[in-house]
Design an enzyme around this catalytic site. Sequence first.
Site, PDB file in Angstrom:
ATOM      1  N   GLY A  30      20.522  84.569   9.413  1.00  0.00           N
ATOM      2  CA  GLY A  30      20.720  83.901   8.130  1.00  0.00           C
ATOM      3  C   GLY A  30      21.037  84.886   7.025  1.00  0.00           C
ATOM      4  O   GLY A  30      20.529  84.774   5.911  1.00  0.00           O
ATOM      5  N   SER A  81      23.915  85.580   5.413  1.00  0.00           N
ATOM      6  CA  SER A  81      25.161  85.437   4.660  1.00  0.00           C
ATOM      7  C   SER A  81      24.964  85.245   3.165  1.00  0.00           C
ATOM      8  O   SER A  81      25.869  85.509   2.378  1.00  0.00           O
ATOM      9  CB  SER A  81      25.986  84.269   5.218  1.00  0.00           C
ATOM     10  N   VAL A 103      20.888  80.016  16.015  1.00  0.00           N
ATOM     11  CA  VAL A 103      19.689  80.664  16.550  1.00  0.00           C
ATOM     12  C   VAL A 103      18.864  79.738  17.434  1.00  0.00           C
ATOM     13  O   VAL A 103      17.952  80.203  18.141  1.00  0.00           O
ATOM     14  CB  VAL A 103      18.806  81.232  15.419  1.00  0.00           C
ATOM     15  N   ASN A 153      15.219  85.373   9.388  1.00  0.00           N
ATOM     16  CA  ASN A 153      15.304  84.749   8.073  1.00  0.00           C
ATOM     17  C   ASN A 153      15.967  83.378   8.115  1.00  0.00           C
ATOM     18  O   ASN A 153      15.776  82.570   7.201  1.00  0.00           O
ATOM     19  CB  ASN A 153      16.085  85.668   7.124  1.00  0.00           C
ATOM     20  N   SER A 171       6.613  81.067   4.737  1.00  0.00           N
ATOM     21  CA  SER A 171       6.637  80.522   3.386  1.00  0.00           C
ATOM     22  C   SER A 171       5.215  80.193   2.972  1.00  0.00           C
ATOM     23  O   SER A 171       4.359  79.906   3.824  1.00  0.00           O
ATOM     24  CB  SER A 171       7.489  79.244   3.347  1.00  0.00           C
ATOM     25  N   TYR A 182       9.027  71.198   7.478  1.00  0.00           N
ATOM     26  CA  TYR A 182       9.191  72.591   7.049  1.00  0.00           C
ATOM     27  C   TYR A 182       7.861  73.340   7.118  1.00  0.00           C
ATOM     28  O   TYR A 182       7.788  74.475   7.617  1.00  0.00           O
ATOM     29  CB  TYR A 182       9.748  72.619   5.627  1.00  0.00           C
ATOM     30  N   ALA A 227       5.286  72.667   8.985  1.00  0.00           N
ATOM     31  CA  ALA A 227       4.914  72.855  10.393  1.00  0.00           C
ATOM     32  C   ALA A 227       5.674  74.025  11.007  1.00  0.00           C
ATOM     33  O   ALA A 227       5.106  74.846  11.736  1.00  0.00           O
ATOM     34  CB  ALA A 227       5.196  71.571  11.176  1.00  0.00           C
ATOM     35  N   LYS A 282       6.994  76.640   9.476  1.00  0.00           N
ATOM     36  CA  LYS A 282       6.619  77.925   8.898  1.00  0.00           C
ATOM     37  C   LYS A 282       5.186  78.316   9.275  1.00  0.00           C
ATOM     38  O   LYS A 282       4.873  79.511   9.406  1.00  0.00           O
ATOM     39  CB  LYS A 282       6.797  77.886   7.383  1.00  0.00           C
ATOM     40  N   ILE A 300      11.248  81.146  -5.180  1.00  0.00           N
ATOM     41  CA  ILE A 300      12.223  82.202  -5.427  1.00  0.00           C
ATOM     42  C   ILE A 300      13.444  81.600  -6.124  1.00  0.00           C
ATOM     43  O   ILE A 300      13.848  80.459  -5.837  1.00  0.00           O
ATOM     44  CB  ILE A 300      12.655  82.863  -4.093  1.00  0.00           C
TER      45      ILE A 300
END
Length: 262
Positions: free
Chosen positions: A12, A14, A64, A90, A142, A155, A157, A159, A188
């Site tokens: 990830g 890019s 991935v 990432n 996270s 999300y 779960a 992380k 962020i």
Amino acid sequence: MNFAGKTAVVTGGSRGIGRAICEELARGGANVVLCYAGRAEAAQETVTACEDLGAKALAVQCNVADEAQVKALMDAAVKEFGRIDILVNNAGVTRDGLVMMMKEADFDAVIDTNLKGTFLCMKAVSRIMMKQRYGRIVNLSSVVGLRGNAGQVNYAASKAGVVGMTKSLAKELATRNVTVNVVAPGFITTDMTDALPEGAREALLSTIPMKRLGAAEEVAQAVAFLASDRAAFITGEILPVAGGFGLPTPLYGSYMSAGAKG
């Protein structure tokens, strides 16, 4: 950080946090192999940015969540640079929604990329690093994976699972001089947070003790530290980059308020 002669694979890579990580490692002298899902132009921009910093860089398209594509990514890195010293997981996606309305496909998509993708990349690189008797794996989790968040069951779960996998693999690889750690970003600055209405932004900032959002570069610097030899005796740990978000309210705050009133 000095990464001269080392090769890093960043998934990830890019844009956003991933690009900042690539640039930070390139700044330290690492060869950078970044994978991207579908934005070839953005990936090439990251390659150019790394090259402008004096590093060698290569972009490889890779899903991935597909084991064959992950193997091809690692093979490309070894063919180009001879070894893989650093892996930064990432790559991640979100499909937010309240659980009662969340589609199974949205749950699966997040788990496949964020959790399964991290597993497949760690599996593919583990044998390489064990043979070298050297490696640094840094996984992006996270604060949501540590605290939960309404509307992000899938999300959170994924992380939280990354944290569990990290701690487990750290124990498996520790005797081979391979460390496995987690960086857990908080809120962020991104395109999404930039688009927040002022009221929503103020509400968000009120939850962060430092009263600001983090920068992608600050996450990248934490990743670089854990990827460096300065962190050689650190493994299985979580490093939040969250401005204090999630910390308990300090007791002295109550005492100071009481004292001010008295």
